[in-house]
Design a protein around this motif. Structure first.
Motif, PDB file in Angstrom:
ATOM      1  N   GLU A  26       0.860  -1.173  -0.005  1.00 19.91           N
ATOM      2  CA  GLU A  26       0.098   0.055  -0.018  1.00 19.91           C
ATOM      3  C   GLU A  26       0.837   1.273   0.130  1.00 19.91           C
ATOM      4  N   HIS A  44      -6.814   5.447 -13.438  1.00 19.75           N
ATOM      5  CA  HIS A  44      -6.867   4.200 -12.567  1.00 19.75           C
ATOM      6  C   HIS A  44      -8.169   3.877 -12.164  1.00 19.75           C
ATOM      7  N   LEU A  48      -9.328   0.743  -9.216  1.00 23.34           N
ATOM      8  CA  LEU A  48     -10.162   1.048  -8.351  1.00 23.34           C
ATOM      9  C   LEU A  48     -11.473  -0.001  -8.523  1.00 23.34           C
ATOM     10  N   LEU A  51     -10.001  -3.239  -6.713  1.00 22.28           N
ATOM     11  CA  LEU A  51     -10.178  -3.139  -5.306  1.00 22.28           C
ATOM     12  C   LEU A  51     -11.616  -2.639  -4.897  1.00 22.28           C
ATOM     13  N   ILE A  58     -14.202   2.413  -0.990  1.00 22.04           N
ATOM     14  CA  ILE A  58     -13.165   3.049  -2.055  1.00 22.04           C
ATOM     15  C   ILE A  58     -13.777   4.447  -1.559  1.00 22.04           C
ATOM     16  N   SER A 106     -10.739   0.604   4.264  1.00 23.26           N
ATOM     17  CA  SER A 106     -10.858   1.057   2.938  1.00 23.26           C
ATOM     18  C   SER A 106      -9.710  -0.002   2.090  1.00 23.26           C
ATOM     19  N   SER A 107     -10.160   0.047   0.677  1.00 25.28           N
ATOM     20  CA  SER A 107      -9.062  -0.628  -0.166  1.00 25.28           C
ATOM     21  C   SER A 107      -8.369   0.199  -1.067  1.00 25.28           C
ATOM     22  N   ALA A 108      -9.209   1.421  -1.039  1.00 31.23           N
ATOM     23  CA  ALA A 108      -8.644   2.714  -1.700  1.00 31.23           C
ATOM     24  C   ALA A 108      -9.168   4.001  -1.285  1.00 31.23           C
ATOM     25  N   ALA A 133      -4.249   0.671   2.774  1.00 32.71           N
ATOM     26  CA  ALA A 133      -4.864   0.825   1.668  1.00 32.71           C
ATOM     27  C   ALA A 133      -4.128   1.630   0.810  1.00 32.71           C
ATOM     28  N   THR A 134      -4.509   1.525  -0.667  1.00 31.50           N
ATOM     29  CA  THR A 134      -3.658   2.421  -1.450  1.00 31.50           C
ATOM     30  C   THR A 134      -4.442   3.483  -1.540  1.00 31.50           C
ATOM     31  N   GLY A 135      -3.369   4.775  -1.843  1.00 34.73           N
ATOM     32  CA  GLY A 135      -4.160   5.990  -1.722  1.00 34.73           C
ATOM     33  C   GLY A 135      -3.478   6.895  -3.065  1.00 34.73           C
ATOM     34  N   TRP A 136      -4.393   7.848  -3.654  1.00 28.92           N
ATOM     35  CA  TRP A 136      -4.154   8.749  -4.545  1.00 28.92           C
ATOM     36  C   TRP A 136      -4.399  10.031  -3.958  1.00 28.92           C
TER      37      TRP A 136
END
Length: 167
Positions: A26, A44, A48, A51, A58, A106-108, A133-136
């Protein structure tokens, strides 16, 4: 009296072999955008969508009205797993991003913001170490804080030819 055997360090954290240390999957991606993140969201959206199939949230923080619902629906993101968060200011938005990344629910996490200063970037680096989680972070580079201040306070000087003298 305790004897230390050999020259091994006594702290257990130093015993770890760096070759076997876990690297976090992550991460927080910072994306620069001139169109409020529409192209970045499209790029992306497939990730998403994958995820969203995990059954976790999300999270979209301060998403502008750019048609993100249609972009996510076209990518087959599970819309019942999308959580929209509206923060009052950037401090609250970064706090919400931090909590969403580290909570495990959260996953994203996708956050829209103006460009961050060094302190906030360092804060996100620290959050990334414990993120689950992965973040943008989509930074709108078409608006700069220092340019806003200059535009608001720099007024042209008018010649004082027709003004009455005040004593």
């Amino acid at each position: 009296m305790k004897k230390v055997l050999g020259v091994a360090p006594r702290h257990p954290g130093l015993w770890k072999n760096p070759a076997f240390s876990k690297t976090p999957a992550e991460v927080i991606h910072t994306l620069k955008s001139r169109d409020h993140g529409l192209n970045e969201l499209r790029a992306h959206a497939a990730v998403l969508a994958q995820l969203s199939q995990q059954g976790r949230w999300i999270v979209l923080i301060n998403a502008p009205n750019i048609g993100y619902k249609q972009v996510l629906a076209n990518a087959e993101v599970r819309m019942d797993r999308v959580l929209l968060v509206r923060a009052r200011d950037e401090v609250e938005a970064l706090w919400a991003m931090e909590k969403a990344l580290t909570s495990g629910t959260s996953s994203a996490v996708v956050t829209w913001s103006t460009p961050l200063d060094d302190r906030d970037n360092r804060r996100l680096q620290l959050v990334a170490k414990s993120a689950r989680a992965t973040g943008w972070l989509i930074e709108n580079v078409s608006v700069h804080k220092h340019e806003e201040v200059e535009n608001n306070y720099c007024l042209p000087l008018l010649p004082a030819t027709n003004l009455p003298a005040v004593h």
